[in-house]
Write a protein that holds these residues in place. Structure first.
Motif, PDB file in Angstrom:
ATOM      1  N   VAL A 166      -1.920  -1.017  -3.899  1.00 34.87           N
ATOM      2  CA  VAL A 166      -3.001  -0.049  -3.672  1.00 34.87           C
ATOM      3  C   VAL A 166      -2.377   1.325  -3.437  1.00 34.87           C
ATOM      4  O   VAL A 166      -1.482   1.471  -2.605  1.00 34.87           O
ATOM      5  N   CYS A 167      -2.819   2.319  -4.206  1.00 35.46           N
ATOM      6  CA  CYS A 167      -2.392   3.700  -4.015  1.00 35.46           C
ATOM      7  C   CYS A 167      -3.609   4.471  -3.509  1.00 35.46           C
ATOM      8  O   CYS A 167      -4.665   4.458  -4.158  1.00 35.46           O
ATOM      9  N   ILE A 168      -3.478   5.109  -2.380  1.00 31.61           N
ATOM     10  CA  ILE A 168      -4.657   5.729  -1.773  1.00 31.61           C
ATOM     11  C   ILE A 168      -4.265   6.983  -0.989  1.00 31.61           C
ATOM     12  O   ILE A 168      -3.181   7.048  -0.402  1.00 31.61           O
ATOM     13  N   THR A 169      -5.118   7.987  -1.037  1.00 31.25           N
ATOM     14  CA  THR A 169      -4.875   9.210  -0.267  1.00 31.25           C
ATOM     15  C   THR A 169      -6.189   9.713   0.315  1.00 31.25           C
ATOM     16  O   THR A 169      -7.265   9.298  -0.099  1.00 31.25           O
TER      17      THR A 169
ATOM     18  N   GLN B  16       2.882  14.068  10.099  1.00 27.64           N
ATOM     19  CA  GLN B  16       3.334  12.686  10.140  1.00 27.64           C
ATOM     20  C   GLN B  16       2.369  11.744   9.408  1.00 27.64           C
ATOM     21  O   GLN B  16       2.369  10.533   9.644  1.00 27.64           O
ATOM     22  N   CYS B  17       1.551  12.285   8.537  1.00 25.97           N
ATOM     23  CA  CYS B  17       0.623  11.473   7.725  1.00 25.97           C
ATOM     24  C   CYS B  17      -0.211  10.510   8.566  1.00 25.97           C
ATOM     25  O   CYS B  17      -0.360   9.322   8.223  1.00 25.97           O
ATOM     26  N   ILE B  18      -0.779  11.017   9.635  1.00 29.11           N
ATOM     27  CA  ILE B  18      -1.483  10.096  10.540  1.00 29.11           C
ATOM     28  C   ILE B  18      -2.786   9.554   9.965  1.00 29.11           C
ATOM     29  O   ILE B  18      -3.221   8.486  10.365  1.00 29.11           O
ATOM     30  N   ALA B  19      -3.409  10.276   9.054  1.00 25.04           N
ATOM     31  CA  ALA B  19      -4.653   9.732   8.491  1.00 25.04           C
ATOM     32  C   ALA B  19      -4.358   8.398   7.818  1.00 25.04           C
ATOM     33  O   ALA B  19      -5.094   7.429   7.991  1.00 25.04           O
ATOM     34  N   ALA B  20      -3.249   8.349   7.075  1.00 23.46           N
ATOM     35  CA  ALA B  20      -2.867   7.097   6.402  1.00 23.46           C
ATOM     36  C   ALA B  20      -2.358   6.075   7.418  1.00 23.46           C
ATOM     37  O   ALA B  20      -2.762   4.915   7.398  1.00 23.46           O
ATOM     38  N   ASN B  21      -1.487   6.517   8.335  1.00 23.50           N
ATOM     39  CA  ASN B  21      -0.894   5.578   9.292  1.00 23.50           C
ATOM     40  C   ASN B  21      -1.963   4.837  10.099  1.00 23.50           C
ATOM     41  O   ASN B  21      -1.898   3.630  10.297  1.00 23.50           O
ATOM     42  N   TYR B  22      -2.969   5.603  10.565  1.00 25.37           N
ATOM     43  CA  TYR B  22      -4.013   4.972  11.385  1.00 25.37           C
ATOM     44  C   TYR B  22      -5.092   4.334  10.516  1.00 25.37           C
ATOM     45  O   TYR B  22      -5.702   3.346  10.918  1.00 25.37           O
ATOM     46  N   GLY B  23      -5.292   4.893   9.340  1.00 29.19           N
ATOM     47  CA  GLY B  23      -6.307   4.319   8.455  1.00 29.19           C
ATOM     48  C   GLY B  23      -5.895   2.950   7.935  1.00 29.19           C
ATOM     49  O   GLY B  23      -6.721   2.066   7.730  1.00 29.19           O
ATOM     50  N   ILE B  24      -4.585   2.781   7.731  1.00 30.58           N
ATOM     51  CA  ILE B  24      -4.077   1.540   7.135  1.00 30.58           C
ATOM     52  C   ILE B  24      -3.568   0.577   8.212  1.00 30.58           C
ATOM     53  O   ILE B  24      -3.195  -0.554   7.933  1.00 30.58           O
ATOM     54  N   ARG B  25      -3.592   1.050   9.480  1.00 22.81           N
ATOM     55  CA  ARG B  25      -2.984   0.304  10.587  1.00 22.81           C
ATOM     56  C   ARG B  25      -3.372  -1.176  10.626  1.00 22.81           C
ATOM     57  O   ARG B  25      -2.529  -2.043  10.795  1.00 22.81           O
ATOM     58  N   GLU B  26      -4.644  -1.459  10.474  1.00 24.27           N
ATOM     59  CA  GLU B  26      -5.117  -2.846  10.643  1.00 24.27           C
ATOM     60  C   GLU B  26      -5.020  -3.674   9.367  1.00 24.27           C
ATOM     61  O   GLU B  26      -5.435  -4.836   9.345  1.00 24.27           O
ATOM     62  N   SER B  27      -4.489  -3.113   8.286  1.00 20.46           N
ATOM     63  CA  SER B  27      -4.592  -3.806   6.996  1.00 20.46           C
ATOM     64  C   SER B  27      -3.646  -5.000   6.885  1.00 20.46           C
ATOM     65  O   SER B  27      -3.891  -5.911   6.120  1.00 20.46           O
ATOM     66  N   ASP B  28      -2.541  -4.984   7.640  1.00 17.72           N
ATOM     67  CA  ASP B  28      -1.592  -6.095   7.606  1.00 17.72           C
ATOM     68  C   ASP B  28      -0.968  -6.265   6.213  1.00 17.72           C
ATOM     69  O   ASP B  28      -0.816  -7.380   5.730  1.00 17.72           O
ATOM     70  N   VAL B  29      -0.662  -5.134   5.593  1.00 11.71           N
ATOM     71  CA  VAL B  29      -0.059  -5.142   4.256  1.00 11.71           C
ATOM     72  C   VAL B  29       1.193  -4.267   4.315  1.00 11.71           C
ATOM     73  O   VAL B  29       1.183  -3.236   4.974  1.00 11.71           O
ATOM     74  N   PRO B  30       2.294  -4.673   3.653  1.00  5.91           N
ATOM     75  CA  PRO B  30       3.480  -3.808   3.604  1.00  5.91           C
ATOM     76  C   PRO B  30       3.115  -2.396   3.125  1.00  5.91           C
ATOM     77  O   PRO B  30       2.377  -2.247   2.148  1.00  5.91           O
ATOM     78  N   PHE B  31       3.649  -1.404   3.815  1.00  7.03           N
ATOM     79  CA  PHE B  31       3.123  -0.045   3.666  1.00  7.03           C
ATOM     80  C   PHE B  31       4.230   0.972   3.418  1.00  7.03           C
ATOM     81  O   PHE B  31       5.235   0.992   4.128  1.00  7.03           O
ATOM     82  N   PHE B  32       4.036   1.795   2.385  1.00  9.57           N
ATOM     83  CA  PHE B  32       4.892   2.964   2.186  1.00  9.57           C
ATOM     84  C   PHE B  32       4.052   4.201   2.473  1.00  9.57           C
ATOM     85  O   PHE B  32       3.057   4.437   1.783  1.00  9.57           O
ATOM     86  N   GLY B  33       4.457   5.000   3.450  1.00 13.48           N
ATOM     87  CA  GLY B  33       3.785   6.274   3.704  1.00 13.48           C
ATOM     88  C   GLY B  33       4.544   7.369   2.972  1.00 13.48           C
ATOM     89  O   GLY B  33       5.752   7.476   3.089  1.00 13.48           O
TER      90      GLY B  33
ATOM     91  N   ILE C 295       0.875  -1.171   0.000  1.00 18.23           N
ATOM     92  CA  ILE C 295       0.000   0.000   0.000  1.00 18.23           C
ATOM     93  C   ILE C 295       0.915   1.224   0.000  1.00 18.23           C
ATOM     94  O   ILE C 295       1.876   1.282   0.769  1.00 18.23           O
ATOM     95  N   ILE C 296       0.624   2.160  -0.896  1.00 22.35           N
ATOM     96  CA  ILE C 296       1.346   3.438  -0.884  1.00 22.35           C
ATOM     97  C   ILE C 296       0.303   4.509  -0.588  1.00 22.35           C
ATOM     98  O   ILE C 296      -0.653   4.686  -1.356  1.00 22.35           O
ATOM     99  N   ALA C 297       0.453   5.177   0.539  1.00 25.53           N
ATOM    100  CA  ALA C 297      -0.612   6.091   0.964  1.00 25.53           C
ATOM    101  C   ALA C 297      -0.037   7.347   1.584  1.00 25.53           C
ATOM    102  O   ALA C 297       1.100   7.360   2.069  1.00 25.53           O
ATOM    103  N   GLY C 298      -0.833   8.392   1.564  1.00 21.15           N
ATOM    104  CA  GLY C 298      -0.425   9.642   2.197  1.00 21.15           C
ATOM    105  C   GLY C 298      -1.613  10.555   2.379  1.00 21.15           C
ATOM    106  O   GLY C 298      -2.701  10.301   1.866  1.00 21.15           O
ATOM    107  N   ASP C 299      -1.389  11.627   3.138  1.00 23.51           N
ATOM    108  CA  ASP C 299      -2.456  12.595   3.399  1.00 23.51           C
ATOM    109  C   ASP C 299      -1.807  13.910   3.773  1.00 23.51           C
ATOM    110  O   ASP C 299      -0.609  14.096   3.542  1.00 23.51           O
ATOM    111  N   LEU C 300      -2.579  14.815   4.356  1.00 20.22           N
ATOM    112  CA  LEU C 300      -2.068  16.169   4.616  1.00 20.22           C
ATOM    113  C   LEU C 300      -1.684  16.414   6.072  1.00 20.22           C
ATOM    114  O   LEU C 300      -1.123  17.453   6.398  1.00 20.22           O
ATOM    115  N   LEU C 301      -1.992  15.478   6.948  1.00 21.89           N
ATOM    116  CA  LEU C 301      -1.794  15.759   8.373  1.00 21.89           C
ATOM    117  C   LEU C 301      -0.338  15.537   8.790  1.00 21.89           C
ATOM    118  O   LEU C 301       0.403  14.841   8.116  1.00 21.89           O
TER     119      LEU C 301
END
Lengths: 338, 123
Positions: free
Chosen positions: A135-138, A90-107, A82-88
């Motif tokens: 998955v690319c998501i913002t 430390q990018c917390i919207a992505a960090n916490y949004g993707i937290r439970e996904s159990d997928v390798p993650f690039f913020g 998952i490659i994700a990001g947001d505006l907050l």
């Protein structure tokens, strides 16, 4: 040898990654806009049952991620990255949004350009043979972004006329090495452009030169012309920035004319909705791409799309210290059939 | 009765002019609301020290004392009062003493409202 390079800023994919699924969830204001029928879900309250705007934004991203997978009938264990990001911060919207996904993650952080940035990287991972599903998501959220970049809503501050309206919403795509398309054939990675604009309430003007820089790089590197596209769409320049972009392109000899639009202009109805200079935020270009553009490509109404998400790379601290606003734009060429 | 109506009208006009000045600053300049706030308070302080603001208060009443510039007016009056009774030390104590009711009320009611109210998005 980097044999997929196509000019100084563009890569051309040998096995163009496919966009096999998208997801988009937006807030009530976007749900009243002209594109409302293209979104998967419209939430009726910006808090969406959570206790803070930030938690609500994470939930929007989490649910959007789930929708992307559901539509493609995939489970998280199928996803390589998952490659994700947001505006907050430390990018917390992505960090916490993707937290439970159990997928390798690039913020990642590219401000409002994040959607195209993540797709640049995601497509390279797939064509490079490092992943089959990415998955690319913002996301962005009007209320959390106001708190982050301007003033908390509770202060009741008035907004200036050139200020843009941060889109509440999350959009994402599932890229795959296999499938029937649409295809990502080229990716043009932007450079940081700073023309010295200091007004954080006029980001369209700050970002337009970055969009122009990337557009010119794309046309130069690939040999494509504006006429080769049905739609050239910038991320969130808004009304002010869109006009600047069009004028600057004209000066460089590129007539974008009717085929050019901007997600920030498309997402709201300026006459009916009080959105000032138009929409902005990571979620703006992401939801318009995942909703409107993807559906119109699949319907066959669009064949070649140049998606250019634009970002203003400043922080409240840099603005307070008198720094100007650096901007960036990344481009993705999407083609319906090869 | 006639007097009372004029009191309201004058307060409305004077208060309205001050607020209109703020609106023009928001629309036409790049000043943030926080800077406009500070600008209004300091303008109130300076105009009060020069004796101008008292004349505006005489005409507009609450229309002049309620806006932020009125806070500056109260600060200055407090300073002048304490300087008279305490000497130069009054310049440090008078302002806060005179505005204590306003500051405390702002904190207290702000706290109560923040606990009682749920923030909502602008639409």
């Amino acid at each position: 040898m980097a044999n997929k390079r196509n000019g100084s800023q563009t890569v051309k994919f040998d096995n163009p990654p496919r966009i096999i699924s998208t997801g988009s969830i937006v807030g009530p204001k976007e749900g009243q806009g002209p594109l409302r029928l293209y979104f998967d879900e419209i939430i009726d309250d910006e808090m969406w049952g959570e206790k803070s705007w930030e938690k609500a934004e994470s939930k929007i991203m989490r649910e959007t991620f789930a929708r992307i997978l559901k539509k493609a009938a995939r489970s998280p264990k199928d996803i390589n990255y998952i490659i994700a990001g947001d505006l907050l911060n430390q990018c917390i919207a992505a960090n916490y949004g993707i937290r439970e996904s159990d997928v390798p993650f690039f913020g990642i952080f590219g401000a409002c350009s994040t959607m195209a940035e993540s797709m640049n990287i995601g497509a390279m991972l797939i064509d490079g043979g490092f992943a089959d599903y990415v998955v690319c998501i913002t996301s962005s959220h009007f209320c959390s972004a106001e708190k982050q970049f301007r003033f908390p809503l509770e202060l009741g501050t008035q907004r200036t006329p050139t200020a843009q309206w941060t889109v509440t919403g999350s959009g994402g795509v599932l890229l795959s090495s296999d499938g029937t398309g649409p295809f990502i054939t080229h990716a043009t990675t932007g450079k940081i452009v700073d023309m010295g604009v200091k007004d954080a309430n006029n980001m369209g003007a700050a970002m337009a030169p970055a969009a122009v820089d990337t557009l010119i790089a794309h046309f130069r590197d690939t040999g494509f012309l504006p006429e080769d596209y049905d739609l050239i769409v910038t991320g969130d320049l808004g009304y002010v920035g869109k006009n600047i972009c069009q004028e600057l392109m004209m000066k460089h000899g590129y007539d974008l004319s009717e085929r050019y639009n901007d997600c920030g202009v498309m997402i709201y109805d300026l006459k009916k909705q009080d959105a000032h200079a138009g929409g902005s935020g990571c979620g703006c270009s992401a939801t318009v791409l995942a909703g409107y553009i993807y559906e119109e490509i699949n319907k066959g109404n669009l064949n070649n799309v140049l998606f250019v998400a634009t970002g203003a790379l400043f922080s409240p601290t840099s603005v307070q210290q008198g720094e100007s606003i650096p901007a960036i734009a990344h481009a993705i060429r999407i083609q319906r059939i090869l | 009765m006639q007097n009372m109506i004029w009191t309201y009208i004058n307060a409305f006009i004077v208060g309205g002019v001050i607020c209109a000045a703020g609106q023009i600053l928001i629309d036409k300049t790049k000043l943030t609301s926080a800077r406009i706030l500070v600008l209004f308070v300091t303008t109130g302080v300076i105009l009060s020290a020069l004796g101008v603001y008292q004349k505006i208060v005489d005409i507009g009443g609450a229309g002049a004392t309620i806006p932020l510039s009125g806070f500056g007016y109260t600060l200055t009056r407090g300073v002048f009062r304490d300087v008279e009774s305490l000497g130069i030390l009054g310049a440090f104590t008078g302002g806060l003493k005179a505005t204590a009711a306003g500051i405390t009320a702002a904190i207290l009611f702000g706290y109560i409202i923040s606990v009682a109210a749920v923030p909502k998005a602008k639409r």
